[in-house]
Design a protein around this motif. Structure first.
Motif, PDB file in Angstrom:
ATOM      1  N   MET A   1       0.835  -1.175   0.000  1.00  0.00           N
ATOM      2  CA  MET A   1       0.000   0.000   0.000  1.00  0.00           C
ATOM      3  C   MET A   1       0.883   1.242   0.000  1.00  0.00           C
ATOM      4  SD  MET A   1      -2.272   1.469   3.167  1.00  0.00           S
ATOM      5  CE  MET A   1      -3.730   0.553   2.858  1.00  0.00           C
ATOM      6  N   ARG A   2       0.444   2.217  -0.760  1.00  0.00           N
ATOM      7  CA  ARG A   2       1.114   3.517  -0.775  1.00  0.00           C
ATOM      8  C   ARG A   2       0.113   4.562  -0.322  1.00  0.00           C
ATOM      9  NH1 ARG A   2       2.866   7.740  -4.661  1.00  0.00           N
ATOM     10  NH2 ARG A   2       1.374   6.943  -6.161  1.00  0.00           N
ATOM     11  N   VAL A   3       0.560   5.486   0.511  1.00  0.00           N
ATOM     12  CA  VAL A   3      -0.291   6.558   1.029  1.00  0.00           C
ATOM     13  C   VAL A   3       0.055   7.852   0.307  1.00  0.00           C
ATOM     14  CG1 VAL A   3      -0.990   7.839   3.087  1.00  0.00           C
ATOM     15  CG2 VAL A   3      -0.341   5.430   3.288  1.00  0.00           C
ATOM     16  N   ILE A   4      -0.982   8.557  -0.123  1.00  0.00           N
ATOM     17  CA  ILE A   4      -0.811   9.833  -0.813  1.00  0.00           C
ATOM     18  C   ILE A   4      -1.608  10.884  -0.048  1.00  0.00           C
ATOM     19  CG2 ILE A   4      -1.209  11.066  -2.988  1.00  0.00           C
ATOM     20  CD1 ILE A   4      -1.521   7.711  -3.748  1.00  0.00           C
ATOM     21  N   ILE A   5      -0.952  11.973   0.303  1.00  0.00           N
ATOM     22  CA  ILE A   5      -1.660  13.049   0.984  1.00  0.00           C
ATOM     23  C   ILE A   5      -1.659  14.294   0.111  1.00  0.00           C
ATOM     24  CG2 ILE A   5      -1.198  12.196   3.311  1.00  0.00           C
ATOM     25  CD1 ILE A   5       0.954  14.412   3.514  1.00  0.00           C
ATOM     26  N   ASP A   6      -2.687  15.103   0.279  1.00  0.00           N
ATOM     27  CA  ASP A   6      -2.780  16.394  -0.387  1.00  0.00           C
ATOM     28  C   ASP A   6      -2.871  17.448   0.711  1.00  0.00           C
ATOM     29  OD1 ASP A   6      -3.323  18.679  -1.807  1.00  0.00           O
ATOM     30  OD2 ASP A   6      -4.896  17.783  -3.031  1.00  0.00           O
ATOM     31  N   ALA A   7      -1.721  17.931   1.126  1.00  0.00           N
ATOM     32  CA  ALA A   7      -1.660  18.900   2.228  1.00  0.00           C
ATOM     33  C   ALA A   7      -2.388  20.189   1.890  1.00  0.00           C
ATOM     34  CB  ALA A   7      -0.206  19.183   2.590  1.00  0.00           C
ATOM     35  N   ASP A   8      -2.561  20.485   0.613  1.00  0.00           N
ATOM     36  CA  ASP A   8      -3.240  21.714   0.213  1.00  0.00           C
ATOM     37  C   ASP A   8      -4.725  21.713   0.572  1.00  0.00           C
ATOM     38  OD1 ASP A   8      -0.903  22.815  -0.822  1.00  0.00           O
ATOM     39  OD2 ASP A   8      -1.286  22.018  -2.823  1.00  0.00           O
ATOM     40  N   VAL A   9      -5.329  20.537   0.674  1.00  0.00           N
ATOM     41  CA  VAL A   9      -6.751  20.484   1.027  1.00  0.00           C
ATOM     42  C   VAL A   9      -6.986  20.085   2.488  1.00  0.00           C
ATOM     43  CG1 VAL A   9      -7.472  20.016  -1.334  1.00  0.00           C
ATOM     44  CG2 VAL A   9      -7.103  18.120   0.221  1.00  0.00           C
ATOM     45  N   CYS A  10      -5.936  19.696   3.198  1.00  0.00           N
ATOM     46  CA  CYS A  10      -6.047  19.306   4.606  1.00  0.00           C
ATOM     47  C   CYS A  10      -6.580  20.475   5.435  1.00  0.00           C
ATOM     48  CB  CYS A  10      -4.677  18.872   5.124  1.00  0.00           C
ATOM     49  SG  CYS A  10      -4.665  18.436   6.877  1.00  0.00           S
ATOM     50  N   GLN A  26       0.877  15.783  12.606  1.00  0.00           N
ATOM     51  CA  GLN A  26       0.422  17.108  12.195  1.00  0.00           C
ATOM     52  C   GLN A  26       1.515  18.118  12.474  1.00  0.00           C
ATOM     53  OE1 GLN A  26      -3.311  16.719  14.629  1.00  0.00           O
ATOM     54  NE2 GLN A  26      -4.110  17.965  12.944  1.00  0.00           N
ATOM     55  N   ARG A  27       1.606  19.119  11.592  1.00  0.00           N
ATOM     56  CA  ARG A  27       2.555  20.209  11.826  1.00  0.00           C
ATOM     57  C   ARG A  27       2.095  21.004  13.032  1.00  0.00           C
ATOM     58  NH1 ARG A  27       2.857  22.202   5.602  1.00  0.00           N
ATOM     59  NH2 ARG A  27       1.106  23.443   6.351  1.00  0.00           N
ATOM     60  N   ASP A  28       3.047  21.397  13.864  1.00  0.00           N
ATOM     61  CA  ASP A  28       2.732  22.149  15.069  1.00  0.00           C
ATOM     62  C   ASP A  28       2.099  23.499  14.771  1.00  0.00           C
ATOM     63  OD1 ASP A  28       3.635  20.161  16.810  1.00  0.00           O
ATOM     64  OD2 ASP A  28       5.666  20.980  16.857  1.00  0.00           O
ATOM     65  N   GLU A  29       2.589  24.161  13.722  1.00  0.00           N
ATOM     66  CA  GLU A  29       2.155  25.534  13.476  1.00  0.00           C
ATOM     67  C   GLU A  29       0.725  25.660  12.943  1.00  0.00           C
ATOM     68  OE1 GLU A  29       4.626  24.239   9.911  1.00  0.00           O
ATOM     69  OE2 GLU A  29       4.864  24.132  12.061  1.00  0.00           O
ATOM     70  N   ASP A  30       0.241  24.654  12.195  1.00  0.00           N
ATOM     71  CA  ASP A  30      -1.098  24.812  11.618  1.00  0.00           C
ATOM     72  C   ASP A  30      -1.932  23.529  11.590  1.00  0.00           C
ATOM     73  OD1 ASP A  30       0.283  23.427   9.669  1.00  0.00           O
ATOM     74  OD2 ASP A  30       0.184  25.013   8.170  1.00  0.00           O
ATOM     75  N   GLY A  31      -1.403  22.429  12.084  1.00  0.00           N
ATOM     76  CA  GLY A  31      -2.164  21.191  12.162  1.00  0.00           C
ATOM     77  C   GLY A  31      -2.282  20.416  10.865  1.00  0.00           C
ATOM     78  N   ILE A  32      -1.615  20.863   9.811  1.00  0.00           N
ATOM     79  CA  ILE A  32      -1.684  20.181   8.522  1.00  0.00           C
ATOM     80  C   ILE A  32      -1.001  18.817   8.616  1.00  0.00           C
ATOM     81  CG2 ILE A  32      -1.001  20.302   6.073  1.00  0.00           C
ATOM     82  CD1 ILE A  32      -3.273  22.235   6.923  1.00  0.00           C
ATOM     83  N   VAL A  33      -1.565  17.843   7.919  1.00  0.00           N
ATOM     84  CA  VAL A  33      -1.073  16.469   7.968  1.00  0.00           C
ATOM     85  C   VAL A  33       0.388  16.366   7.515  1.00  0.00           C
ATOM     86  CG1 VAL A  33      -1.927  15.886   5.655  1.00  0.00           C
ATOM     87  CG2 VAL A  33      -1.629  14.074   7.345  1.00  0.00           C
ATOM     88  N   VAL A  34       1.100  15.476   8.195  1.00  0.00           N
ATOM     89  CA  VAL A  34       2.474  15.112   7.837  1.00  0.00           C
ATOM     90  C   VAL A  34       2.487  13.600   7.695  1.00  0.00           C
ATOM     91  CG1 VAL A  34       4.866  15.029   8.626  1.00  0.00           C
ATOM     92  CG2 VAL A  34       3.462  17.039   9.115  1.00  0.00           C
ATOM     93  N   LEU A  35       2.979  13.118   6.576  1.00  0.00           N
ATOM     94  CA  LEU A  35       3.050  11.685   6.333  1.00  0.00           C
ATOM     95  C   LEU A  35       4.355  11.139   6.908  1.00  0.00           C
ATOM     96  CD1 LEU A  35       1.704   9.251   4.976  1.00  0.00           C
ATOM     97  CD2 LEU A  35       2.903   9.883   2.877  1.00  0.00           C
ATOM     98  N   LEU A  36       4.238  10.200   7.831  1.00  0.00           N
ATOM     99  CA  LEU A  36       5.413   9.596   8.458  1.00  0.00           C
ATOM    100  C   LEU A  36       5.883   8.347   7.717  1.00  0.00           C
ATOM    101  CD1 LEU A  36       4.315   9.838  12.201  1.00  0.00           C
ATOM    102  CD2 LEU A  36       5.774  11.427  10.913  1.00  0.00           C
ATOM    103  N   MET A  37       4.938   7.641   7.067  1.00  0.00           N
ATOM    104  CA  MET A  37       5.264   6.407   6.344  1.00  0.00           C
ATOM    105  C   MET A  37       4.507   6.380   5.034  1.00  0.00           C
ATOM    106  SD  MET A  37       5.116   3.118   8.783  1.00  0.00           S
ATOM    107  CE  MET A  37       5.297   3.408  10.508  1.00  0.00           C
ATOM    108  N   GLU A  38       5.208   6.464   3.933  1.00  0.00           N
ATOM    109  CA  GLU A  38       4.548   6.403   2.628  1.00  0.00           C
ATOM    110  C   GLU A  38       4.068   4.988   2.310  1.00  0.00           C
ATOM    111  OE1 GLU A  38       5.328   7.368  -2.082  1.00  0.00           O
ATOM    112  OE2 GLU A  38       6.788   8.034  -0.606  1.00  0.00           O
ATOM    113  N   ASN A  39       4.789   3.996   2.820  1.00  0.00           N
ATOM    114  CA  ASN A  39       4.442   2.590   2.592  1.00  0.00           C
ATOM    115  C   ASN A  39       4.343   1.869   3.932  1.00  0.00           C
ATOM    116  OD1 ASN A  39       6.505   3.378   0.126  1.00  0.00           O
ATOM    117  ND2 ASN A  39       4.697   2.258  -0.523  1.00  0.00           N
ATOM    118  N   PRO A  40       3.213   2.018   4.629  1.00  0.00           N
ATOM    119  CA  PRO A  40       3.090   1.370   5.937  1.00  0.00           C
ATOM    120  C   PRO A  40       3.083  -0.152   5.814  1.00  0.00           C
ATOM    121  CG  PRO A  40       1.009   2.377   5.290  1.00  0.00           C
ATOM    122  CD  PRO A  40       2.018   2.761   4.267  1.00  0.00           C
TER     123      PRO A  40
END
Length: 65
Positions: A1-10, A26-40
């Protein structure tokens, strides 16, 4: 599985982090998603799929590789 995020719409709801904290953060400054594992690993796939379903902005997609 591959995970794809779109931080622009988060919207920073944080449901992904609650559902799969090993995969998302999540980023501390604005809560936007941060992907830690692209292939969990297989044992996190169910939680990752659940996180994608919970995302109110549909900012997370998964794809089979």
């Amino acid at each position: 599985m591959r995970v794809i995020i779109d931080a622009d719409v988060c919207v920073g709801a944080g449901q992904c982090v609650l559902a799969a904290p090993e995969v998302f953060d999540q980023r501390d400054e604005d809560g936007i998603v941060v992907l830690l594992m692209e292939n969990p690993p297989a044992d996190l796939e169910e939680d990752t799929e659940h996180a994608a379903l919970l995302c109110p902005a549909l900012a997370i997609r998964t794809a089979d590789e």
